[in-house]
Design a protein around this motif. Structure first.
Motif, PDB file in Angstrom:
ATOM      1  N   ASN A  92      19.110  54.740  36.627  1.00  0.00           N
ATOM      2  CA  ASN A  92      20.229  55.176  35.779  1.00  0.00           C
ATOM      3  C   ASN A  92      21.367  55.732  36.606  1.00  0.00           C
ATOM      4  N   GLU A  93      21.011  56.439  37.694  1.00  0.00           N
ATOM      5  CA  GLU A  93      22.057  57.010  38.554  1.00  0.00           C
ATOM      6  C   GLU A  93      22.832  55.905  39.263  1.00  0.00           C
ATOM      7  N   LYS A  94      22.133  54.858  39.692  1.00  0.00           N
ATOM      8  CA  LYS A  94      22.818  53.727  40.341  1.00  0.00           C
ATOM      9  C   LYS A  94      23.768  53.040  39.364  1.00  0.00           C
ATOM     10  N   LYS A  95      23.282  52.827  38.150  1.00  0.00           N
ATOM     11  CA  LYS A  95      24.141  52.189  37.142  1.00  0.00           C
ATOM     12  C   LYS A  95      25.349  53.065  36.825  1.00  0.00           C
ATOM     13  N   LYS A  96      25.116  54.358  36.717  1.00  0.00           N
ATOM     14  CA  LYS A  96      26.216  55.274  36.431  1.00  0.00           C
ATOM     15  C   LYS A  96      27.243  55.258  37.552  1.00  0.00           C
ATOM     16  N   ARG A  97      26.738  55.249  38.784  1.00  0.00           N
ATOM     17  CA  ARG A  97      27.650  55.226  39.940  1.00  0.00           C
ATOM     18  C   ARG A  97      28.455  53.932  39.970  1.00  0.00           C
ATOM     19  N   GLN A  98      27.808  52.801  39.663  1.00  0.00           N
ATOM     20  CA  GLN A  98      28.492  51.512  39.666  1.00  0.00           C
ATOM     21  C   GLN A  98      29.572  51.486  38.600  1.00  0.00           C
ATOM     22  N   LEU A  99      29.258  52.029  37.425  1.00  0.00           N
ATOM     23  CA  LEU A  99      30.236  52.068  36.343  1.00  0.00           C
ATOM     24  C   LEU A  99      31.425  52.959  36.703  1.00  0.00           C
ATOM     25  N   GLU A 100      31.124  54.084  37.391  1.00  0.00           N
ATOM     26  CA  GLU A 100      32.220  54.979  37.771  1.00  0.00           C
ATOM     27  C   GLU A 100      33.175  54.297  38.748  1.00  0.00           C
ATOM     28  N   ILE A 101      32.590  53.566  39.739  1.00  0.00           N
ATOM     29  CA  ILE A 101      33.440  52.876  40.724  1.00  0.00           C
ATOM     30  C   ILE A 101      34.234  51.756  40.068  1.00  0.00           C
ATOM     31  N   GLN A 102      33.558  51.045  39.181  1.00  0.00           N
ATOM     32  CA  GLN A 102      34.254  49.971  38.489  1.00  0.00           C
ATOM     33  C   GLN A 102      35.388  50.513  37.633  1.00  0.00           C
ATOM     34  N   THR A 103      35.125  51.648  36.996  1.00  0.00           N
ATOM     35  CA  THR A 103      36.170  52.280  36.181  1.00  0.00           C
ATOM     36  C   THR A 103      37.333  52.714  37.053  1.00  0.00           C
ATOM     37  N   MET A 104      36.998  53.282  38.236  1.00  0.00           N
ATOM     38  CA  MET A 104      38.058  53.714  39.144  1.00  0.00           C
ATOM     39  C   MET A 104      38.868  52.534  39.624  1.00  0.00           C
ATOM     40  N   GLN A 105      38.183  51.440  39.975  1.00  0.00           N
ATOM     41  CA  GLN A 105      38.889  50.252  40.447  1.00  0.00           C
ATOM     42  C   GLN A 105      39.730  49.637  39.339  1.00  0.00           C
ATOM     43  N   ALA A 106      39.182  49.684  38.101  1.00  0.00           N
ATOM     44  CA  ALA A 106      39.955  49.149  36.977  1.00  0.00           C
ATOM     45  C   ALA A 106      41.231  49.927  36.759  1.00  0.00           C
ATOM     46  N   GLN A 107      41.149  51.247  37.078  1.00  0.00           N
ATOM     47  CA  GLN A 107      42.345  52.072  36.933  1.00  0.00           C
ATOM     48  C   GLN A 107      43.307  51.867  38.089  1.00  0.00           C
ATOM     49  N   ILE A 108      42.773  51.623  39.301  1.00  0.00           N
ATOM     50  CA  ILE A 108      43.626  51.512  40.494  1.00  0.00           C
ATOM     51  C   ILE A 108      44.332  50.165  40.559  1.00  0.00           C
ATOM     52  N   GLN A 109      43.632  49.101  40.249  1.00  0.00           N
ATOM     53  CA  GLN A 109      44.172  47.747  40.472  1.00  0.00           C
ATOM     54  C   GLN A 109      45.482  47.471  39.714  1.00  0.00           C
ATOM     55  N   PRO A 110      45.588  47.746  38.393  1.00  0.00           N
ATOM     56  CA  PRO A 110      46.890  47.498  37.720  1.00  0.00           C
ATOM     57  C   PRO A 110      48.008  48.317  38.335  1.00  0.00           C
ATOM     58  N   HIS A 111      47.724  49.549  38.637  1.00  0.00           N
ATOM     59  CA  HIS A 111      48.749  50.412  39.229  1.00  0.00           C
ATOM     60  C   HIS A 111      49.189  49.874  40.592  1.00  0.00           C
ATOM     61  N   PHE A 112      48.157  49.474  41.389  1.00  0.00           N
ATOM     62  CA  PHE A 112      48.449  48.926  42.714  1.00  0.00           C
ATOM     63  C   PHE A 112      49.294  47.634  42.607  1.00  0.00           C
ATOM     64  N   ILE A 113      48.937  46.721  41.702  1.00  0.00           N
ATOM     65  CA  ILE A 113      49.681  45.458  41.533  1.00  0.00           C
ATOM     66  C   ILE A 113      51.104  45.736  41.063  1.00  0.00           C
ATOM     67  N   TYR A 114      51.212  46.664  40.119  1.00  0.00           N
ATOM     68  CA  TYR A 114      52.542  47.007  39.608  1.00  0.00           C
ATOM     69  C   TYR A 114      53.448  47.518  40.724  1.00  0.00           C
ATOM     70  N   ASN A 115      52.962  48.449  41.546  1.00  0.00           N
ATOM     71  CA  ASN A 115      53.773  49.018  42.622  1.00  0.00           C
ATOM     72  C   ASN A 115      54.135  47.972  43.672  1.00  0.00           C
TER      73      ASN A 115
END
Length: 535
Positions: A368-391
């Protein structure tokens, strides 16, 4: 030693409780046995002492009868009256009388087999007769004047007993004596002399010395004046005592750890007192040492048996404890040995069930901790990528607007590489080397916009390249440094540092831009990454 005690605290405490319980039981049992034995022994001794006192009583009566018979034979012998009265006789008659008296004396049987005595005859004529080879300590005249004779005269009884502090022979003249005095009277009832049997107080004590243990029992013959006339406690002879006031006739009672018994001696109106020291009597039992030895043997045997049984029963508990001590981590399918009593087996089975449950929960929590960690990173990347592409697109748009087409084309090439190395990779983590390539591509795109006024340096040792980090971890921080650190300043530098501290991979980004307002609360964010593996 203290560590061993803590490790085996249960069995040690059980042993202490066992020893205390056994000792308590032994002490209680010893006191019970001792008390019952003491009472029984005292009761038996009372019975034995009663028989002994009865024998002494009969022996004294027999002695008194023998003395009375002897004195009566002396008084009834005509030769005695002829020799000791004041009637005149010739020398030949006196010689014949003395010879007759001597023959009579030799015919007397012993008054007691254990008592030596002196037979003395004193007369008005001044003559003195001594029944043995001893010499008289006083002559007839002195004896007739003595206080004891005056007391004998004043009493109507023909035979009387007196206690005096002297003896009638030179051998015994300093010894306390008992005098049995008989009046010698003529046919006209005239007292012409006295026949005396003298027995020292020490000799009279032989009446009971052979039947009494002097260390345990003390015997006192006491007259009407409360005076001890003989005793096996020689220091008390002649002393006054209150024992007659404490006891009634034929009574036995305990006074100050002494067992007192009073028996009457009717012939002379005396009292026989027996004083038995209870402590000495109990010591004579010899019961304490056997009781102590018995209890020690019982304690050792019972203690050894119980200890062996207790050790066998607690062995499984300590085996279970040792099994639990060796469980440092929770490996798969960890179990402890189940053995011993029903309670220990139940405890071991329950522990195994708990370990199985913990084992399952542990691995479930890891997943469960591995899945939670993977989801957190994916969420972070999902937040970073649009912002990064926009800039990035904004920067390229700015270049085209400035008609920097060649730079824009060059930037688009880097942007394509950047998209290929970031968004195109679906892995949760990438190596430091790959992350730095993405950062360099992004720095090149930003330099097209800001030019060479803001210098960027990457100072990360090559040995850190194989370590893995989350994808797009450093790029947003570099971007923020470009966009926010140089709003007022137009030139400066940004430096990325990388290092290993113990088990942590640390990245630091330093710039000399505008800085922060020190009056505002400082917000910090620190990311520590543990090194996981090398490629």
């Amino acid at each position: 030693m203290k560590k061993k005690f803590k490790e085996y605290e249960l069995v040690t405490k059980l042993l202490v409780v066992l020893v205390i319980a056994l000792l308590t039981q032994a002490i209680i049992l010893s006191f019970f046995i001792y008390d019952r034995s003491k009472n029984a022994y005292i009761h038996l001794f009372d019975k034995s002492n009663e028989l002994t006192l009865g024998k002494i009583q009969r022996d004294f009566e027999r002695l008194n009868d023998n003395i009375e018979n002897t004195l009566t034979m002396v008084a009834n012998n005509p030769a005695v009256e002829n020799y000791f009265s004041n009637d005149p006789h010739s020398s030949l008659d006196n010689y014949a009388n003395v010879k007759t008296i001597q023959q009579m004396n030799r015919s007397f049987t012993s008054i007691s087999p254990s008592i030596n005595y002196d037979l003395m005859i004193y007369g008005e004529s001044g003559h003195t007769f001594v029944g043995n080879e001893m010499l008289a300590s006083m002559d007839a005249a002195a004896f007739m004047r003595s206080d004891v004779v005056q007391k004998a005269k004043a009493h109507k009884a023909s035979t009387q007993m007196f206690f005096v502090d002297f003896g009638l022979t030179t051998r015994d003249q300093t010894k306390s004596s008992i005098l049995f005095i008989k009046k010698l009277t003529s046919s006209l009832n005239h007292i012409y002399g006295y026949a005396v049997i003298a027995i020292t107080a020490d000799e009279l004590a032989n009446l009971f010395n052979e039947t009494i243990h002097s260390e345990v029992s003390k015997i006192y013959l006491i007259n009407e004046a409360n005076q001890i006339i003989t005793s096996n406690e020689t220091g008390m002879i002649g002393a006054k005592t209150n024992l007659l006031n404490d006891l009634n006739t034929n009574e036995t009672k305990t006074v100050d750890y002494n067992r007192l018994t009073r028996v009457p001696l009717y012939r002379q109106n005396l009292a026989l007192i027996s004083k038995v020291n209870i402590r000495s009597l109990v010591n004579q039992m010899g019961l304490i040492v056997p009781i102590v030895l018995f209890n020690l043997m019982t304690l050792m045997v019972v203690g050894a048996i119980v200890f062996r049984y207790m050790n066998r029963q607690t062995k499984s508990i300590y085996a279970l404890i040792q099994s639990l001590k060796h469980i440092k981590k929770i490996p798969n399918n960890t179990q402890v040995d189940v053995q011993g009593t029903y309670e220990t087996k139940t405890l071991g089975t329950t522990i195994n069930q708990l370990l199985t449950t913990i084992d399952e929960n542990y691995f479930t929590s890891i997943e469960n901790e591995k899945k939670k960690r993977q989801l957190e990173i994916q969420t972070m990347q999902a937040q970073i990528q649009p912002h990064f592409i926009y800039n990035t697109l904004t920067s390229l748009k700015f270049l085209i607007w400035q008609k920097e087409n060649q730079k824009a084309i060059h930037g688009i090439d880097h942007f394509i590489d950047l998209l290929r190395s970031t968004i195109g990779k679906k892995a949760e983590t990438i190596t430091v080397e790959e992350e730095l390539k993405s950062v360099q591509s992004y720095i090149h795109i930003l330099s097209l916009r800001y030019g060479d006024d803001i210098a960027t340096r990457i100072m990360v040792p090559d040995e850190l390249y194989p370590f893995k980090v989350p994808n797009m971890m450093i790029q947003p921080i570099i971007e923020n440094a470009f966009l926010h650190a140089f709003q007022t300043k137009k030139s400066g530098f940004i430096t990325l540092f990388g290092k290993i501290h113990e088990t942590q991979l640390i990245f630091e980004i330093v710039d000399n831009g505008d800085g922060f307002d020190t009056n505002q609360k400082k917000k910090t964010r620190t990311i520590f990454l543990e090194s996981e593996s090398r490629m």
